[in-house]
Design a protein around this motif. Structure first.
Motif, mmCIF file in Angstrom:
data_model
loop_
_atom_site.group_PDB
_atom_site.id
_atom_site.type_symbol
_atom_site.label_atom_id
_atom_site.label_comp_id
_atom_site.label_asym_id
_atom_site.label_seq_id
_atom_site.Cartn_x
_atom_site.Cartn_y
_atom_site.Cartn_z
ATOM 1 N N GLY A 108 66.812 -26.813 -16.109
ATOM 2 C CA GLY A 108 66.614 -25.395 -15.820
ATOM 3 C C GLY A 108 66.469 -25.168 -14.329
ATOM 4 N N GLY A 109 67.403 -24.412 -13.757
ATOM 5 C CA GLY A 109 67.387 -24.184 -12.306
ATOM 6 C C GLY A 109 66.875 -22.804 -11.948
ATOM 7 N N GLY A 110 65.733 -22.422 -12.507
ATOM 8 C CA GLY A 110 65.153 -21.114 -12.187
ATOM 9 C C GLY A 110 63.939 -21.249 -11.287
ATOM 10 N N ALA A 111 62.989 -20.344 -11.478
ATOM 11 C CA ALA A 111 61.822 -20.297 -10.590
ATOM 12 C C ALA A 111 61.038 -21.609 -10.623
ATOM 13 N N GLU A 142 71.590 -27.224 -14.990
ATOM 14 C CA GLU A 142 71.535 -25.761 -15.108
ATOM 15 C C GLU A 142 72.947 -25.282 -15.462
ATOM 16 N N SER A 189 74.332 -22.282 -15.439
ATOM 17 C CA SER A 189 74.952 -21.201 -14.657
ATOM 18 C C SER A 189 75.228 -21.647 -13.229
ATOM 19 N N TYR A 211 72.345 -18.104 -10.295
ATOM 20 C CA TYR A 211 71.085 -17.695 -10.931
ATOM 21 C C TYR A 211 70.818 -16.251 -10.539
ATOM 22 N N SER A 223 65.473 -7.584 -10.838
ATOM 23 C CA SER A 223 66.584 -7.086 -11.662
ATOM 24 C C SER A 223 66.311 -5.642 -12.099
ATOM 25 N N TRP A 277 74.490 -27.692 -20.141
ATOM 26 C CA TRP A 277 73.277 -27.489 -20.949
ATOM 27 C C TRP A 277 72.687 -28.830 -21.329
ATOM 28 N N ASP A 317 57.637 -20.144 -17.704
ATOM 29 C CA ASP A 317 57.450 -19.347 -18.910
ATOM 30 C C ASP A 317 57.287 -20.204 -20.164
ATOM 31 N N ALA A 371 55.524 -19.730 -11.900
ATOM 32 C CA ALA A 371 56.384 -20.904 -12.123
ATOM 33 C C ALA A 371 56.561 -21.674 -10.813
HETATM 34 C C1 LIG Z 1 62.651 -7.581 -15.783
HETATM 35 C C2 LIG Z 1 61.870 -8.709 -15.214
HETATM 36 C C3 LIG Z 1 61.211 -8.551 -14.001
HETATM 37 C C4 LIG Z 1 60.487 -9.608 -13.466
HETATM 38 N N1 LIG Z 1 59.861 -9.427 -12.274
HETATM 39 C C5 LIG Z 1 59.127 -10.429 -11.751
HETATM 40 C C6 LIG Z 1 58.486 -10.255 -10.507
HETATM 41 O O1 LIG Z 1 58.576 -9.213 -9.871
HETATM 42 N N2 LIG Z 1 57.763 -11.296 -10.032
HETATM 43 C C7 LIG Z 1 57.655 -12.478 -10.683
HETATM 44 O O2 LIG Z 1 56.996 -13.386 -10.181
HETATM 45 N N3 LIG Z 1 58.263 -12.665 -11.884
HETATM 46 C C8 LIG Z 1 58.993 -11.686 -12.422
HETATM 47 N N4 LIG Z 1 59.623 -11.864 -13.627
HETATM 48 C C9 LIG Z 1 59.385 -13.101 -14.399
HETATM 49 C C10 LIG Z 1 60.242 -14.272 -13.950
HETATM 50 O O3 LIG Z 1 61.600 -13.944 -13.952
HETATM 51 C C11 LIG Z 1 60.027 -15.471 -14.855
HETATM 52 O O4 LIG Z 1 58.672 -15.610 -15.152
HETATM 53 C C12 LIG Z 1 60.525 -16.738 -14.173
HETATM 54 O O5 LIG Z 1 61.910 -16.647 -13.975
HETATM 55 C C13 LIG Z 1 60.157 -17.976 -14.972
HETATM 56 O O6 LIG Z 1 60.695 -19.119 -14.384
HETATM 57 P P1 LIG Z 1 61.212 -20.298 -15.329
HETATM 58 O O7 LIG Z 1 61.595 -21.405 -14.419
HETATM 59 O O8 LIG Z 1 60.234 -20.545 -16.397
HETATM 60 O O9 LIG Z 1 62.486 -19.674 -16.053
HETATM 61 P P2 LIG Z 1 63.838 -19.097 -15.438
HETATM 62 O O10 LIG Z 1 63.650 -18.635 -14.060
HETATM 63 O O11 LIG Z 1 64.365 -18.147 -16.449
HETATM 64 O O12 LIG Z 1 64.791 -20.349 -15.387
HETATM 65 C C14 LIG Z 1 65.182 -21.019 -16.563
HETATM 66 C C15 LIG Z 1 66.545 -21.639 -16.327
HETATM 67 O O13 LIG Z 1 66.736 -22.657 -17.296
HETATM 68 C C16 LIG Z 1 68.064 -22.652 -17.699
HETATM 69 N N5 LIG Z 1 68.112 -23.311 -19.013
HETATM 70 C C17 LIG Z 1 67.595 -22.872 -20.189
HETATM 71 N N6 LIG Z 1 67.830 -23.761 -21.161
HETATM 72 C C18 LIG Z 1 68.504 -24.792 -20.602
HETATM 73 C C19 LIG Z 1 69.038 -26.005 -21.104
HETATM 74 N N7 LIG Z 1 68.940 -26.337 -22.390
HETATM 75 N N8 LIG Z 1 69.683 -26.827 -20.240
HETATM 76 C C20 LIG Z 1 69.801 -26.509 -18.925
HETATM 77 N N9 LIG Z 1 69.322 -25.362 -18.414
HETATM 78 C C21 LIG Z 1 68.673 -24.518 -19.233
HETATM 79 C C22 LIG Z 1 68.471 -21.191 -17.702
HETATM 80 O O14 LIG Z 1 69.858 -21.046 -17.545
HETATM 81 C C23 LIG Z 1 67.681 -20.656 -16.507
HETATM 82 O O15 LIG Z 1 68.458 -20.612 -15.333
HETATM 83 C C24 LIG Z 1 60.391 -10.837 -14.166
HETATM 84 C C25 LIG Z 1 61.055 -10.983 -15.387
HETATM 85 C C26 LIG Z 1 61.787 -9.941 -15.911
HETATM 86 C C27 LIG Z 1 62.503 -10.144 -17.194
#
Ligand SMILES: Cc1cc2nc3c(=O)[nH]c(=O)nc-3n(C[C@H](O)[C@H](O)[C@H](O)COP(=O)(O)OP(=O)(O)OC[C@H]3O[C@@H](n4cnc5c(N)ncnc54)[C@H](O)[C@@H]3O)c2cc1C
Lengths: 129, 419
Positions: B35-38, B61, B63, B66, B72, B104, B316, B330
């Motif tokens: 997962g290449g997110g936050a 990741e 995508s 990102y 958004s 994935w 998350d 995160a």
């Molecule tokens: C409308 C909205 C507004 C928001 N505003 C804010 C804000 O202002 N400030 C703030 O701090 N937070 C905000 N957030 C929350 C924030 O986006 C999330 O809490 C944050 O992105 C969590 O990080 P993460 O690494 O857990 O998940 P993500 O950032 O979602 O990253 C997960 C990544 O994992 C990848 N993935 C999933 N499954 C697999 C798999 N099996 N194999 C490989 N890759 C995979 C996905 O493609 C994704 O890129 C907001 C959320 C929403 C929906």
């Protein structure tokens, strides 16, 4: 209002405006010295020198700062820390910690830094360009 | 996997600070991040950057770009372009030598310690870090499933879903109805749905002032409620109708074909239906066997899974105690985790964990508010220490500064994840 109180209020305003802004280090040092005379910034906590700080600890702690303070870019509202005069940095952290300088996030973040950590951060940031 | 093996893995938790676990046949320890997110972007970057080539870091990741959920809503409000919220992975590869694989992860073998990708590749790891974000719970909103997300978008994973929702809002008939089905706790970004409502109201006020906004909410109250309600009354009087739990907001179903929404037995025709279902950890966490119920329990000292000391869960997907599910959280967890993982693999110093969060929300142009807190690791959970929240009635200059701060934060955190 007592004249000294007025002076303190004025100085407080000036300090808030200048302590972290981009003025020359001489000006900043002078400002901090004047502020100290008015008992506004608790520079006692900044007595330890940045060069004594634990840079590795500072690097770890700095990760928390750079979520908002970009390392290599000057932004409008959130100032760049890297390259800041270490004494000004330490004085600012102590002032936030003592809630003498306003900003809810900075008061909260500085509020849990102890003196060693503040010095460590100053030491680390002073290693950056 | 046998129970004995699990027990053995569980018993090894205490060995966190033991130096260098070297992967067989390789000179360097291997970290795989899913997962290449936050969470994932940050942890991969910090481990690679700080270990200076001593650790092999692979980031999986699917995508190429990102699109951040953070900001958004501002895209939906027309205040940011889609490109401004899109980020690529090239700098992670170029600057830190991270092996970025766009695929994935479909399976995790915790006994042999490897991850299988959809493309068939099997990647061994010494430490596995999962930050897959969220998935939706099927059936949580009767009538809705992923197959109808093109009719009733969630836009709770950003990108094409955000573009679809924005287009639907722009194409609403004059005087039409935008409805949101808000999610139950706990979910990603507690103020997110309400910032979204603010941005939709901002658009409709300018382009379709006779339109209506209805929110069906299963909760009796929500994050920054007083601030949002005050802001809505000021900026968008009469436009927004919030139906909370007390008025049947939790009793909803949808009919995507007819574009109907039923709240507490009462049917209504809607033009846009933004369904944000109940959430759970991204599926790969479940497949890895580290979830308990909806989320993955973690040790608050280092974000390691309570099931397996060599697996870490960030963001998350994890059960993060008092921390809200946010990008800021995160990112904060990722730094604690990176320090601990690097320490356990190379013997570098491990510092005490410290966590923080701040969430900014935009109510109207230049009307920003924020809430934040610091957290510490306790035996039981990540526990809140101190915090603050914006106040109702703050002056316009402060609100404008708060918004400008959020823009600076966005630039900083995305640089901290991807550059
Ligand atoms: C409308 C909205 C507004 C928001 N505003 C804010 C804000 O202002 N400030 C703030 O701090 N937070 C905000 N957030 C929350 C924030 O986006 C999330 O809490 C944050 O992105 C969590 O990080 P993460 O690494 O857990 O998940 P993500 O950032 O979602 O990253 C997960 C990544 O994992 C990848 N993935 C999933 N499954 C697999 C798999 N099996 N194999 C490989 N890759 C995979 C996905 O493609 C994704 O890129 C907001 C959320 C929403 C929906």
């Amino acid at each position: 209002m007592m004249p000294t109180k007025v002076a303190v209020l004025i100085m407080r305003g000036i300090c808030k405006r200048w302590a972290l802004k981009d003025c020359g280090s001489k000006v900043r040092k002078a400002m901090l010295a004047i502020c100290a005379c008015f008992g506004i910034l608790p520079v006692a906590g900044a007595r330890a020198e940045a060069k004594d700080g634990d840079v590795e600890l500072g690097a770890y702690l700095s990760a928390e700062c750079v979520t908002c303070h970009q390392v290599n870019a000057q932004t409008e509202e959130i100032p760049q820390i890297a390259g800041l005069d270490p004494n000004a940095f330490m004085a600012a952290m102590q002032a936030y910690k003592a809630k003498q300088r306003e900003h809810p996030i900075m008061q909260m973040m500085a509020g849990r830094l102890n003196d060693e950590e503040i010095v460590a951060l100053a030491a680390y940031f002073s290693t950056l360009e | 996997m046998t129970w004995n093996r699990r027990k053995f893995l569980g018993a090894a938790t205490g060995a966190l600070s033991a130096p260098a676990v070297l992967a067989e046949g390789s000179g360097k320890p291997r970290v795989v991040v899913v997962g290449g997110g936050a969470g994932g972007g940050t942890v991969a970057r910090y481990i690679a950057k700080d270990s200076d080539g001593a650790i092999d870091v692979t980031l999986i990741e699917p995508s190429q770009v990102y699109f951040s959920c953070f900001f958004s809503n501002l895209y939906i409000g027309g205040l940011k372009s889609i490109d401004e919220i899109g980020h690529t992975y090239g700098a992670l590869a170029a600057n830190y030598g991270i092996n970025v694989i766009h695929d994935w992860a479909v399976a995790v073998d915790r006994v042999d310690k490897n991850v299988t990708l959809a493309g068939g590749q099997v990647l061994p790891y010494d430490k596995l870090i999962l930050s897959p974000g969220i998935d939706f719970i099927e059936g949580s909103v009767p009538g809705w499933d992923l197959s109808v997300q093109t009719k009733m978008p969630h836009a709770y994973e950003a990108g094409s879903q955000s573009q679809l929702l924005r287009a639907q809002i722009e194409n609403m008939p004059e005087g039409g109805v935008y409805a949101m089905v808000a999610p139950p706790n706990p979910y990603r970004c507690p103020p997110g749905p309400y910032e979204r409502i603010s941005m939709v109201a901002h658009v409709l006020k300018a382009t379709n002032p006779t339109a209506k906004i209805v929110i069906a909410d299963p909760k009796p109250k929500f994050s920054k409620m007083a601030l949002f309600e005050d802001g809505w009354a000021t900026h968008y009087p009469g436009l927004i109708d919030w139906i909370g739990e007390d008025f049947g907001g939790g009793d909803v179903s949808v009919d995507p074909d007819q574009m109907m929404l039923t709240i507490d037995g009462e049917e209504m025709a809607v033009d846009v239906c933004n369904v944000i279902p109940a959430m759970k950890a991204g599926r790969i966490a479940e497949l890895a066997g580290v979830t308990d119920g909806r989320w993955a329990p973690v040790n608050s000292a280092d974000m390691s899974s309570k099931t397996d000391p060599d697996v870490y869960v960030l963001g998350d997907a994890c059960q993060q105690g008092d921390m809200p599910k946010s990008g800021f959280s995160a990112n904060s967890q990722a730094k604690v985790c990176a320090n601990a993982v690097r320490g356990s693999l190379t013997g570098s110093r491990i510092f005490p964990p410290r966590y923080a969060n701040t969430c900014w929300s935009l109510i109207a142009v230049n009307d920003g508010v924020k809430v934040g807190a610091t957290y510490e690791a306790t035996e039981e959970k990540i526990a809140r220490v101190d915090g603050f929240v914006s106040q109702v009635g703050e002056d316009a200059n402060l609100r404008k500064t708060t918004y400008e701060e959020s823009e600076n934060w966005y630039a900083a955190i995305t640089a901290d994840m991807f550059h």
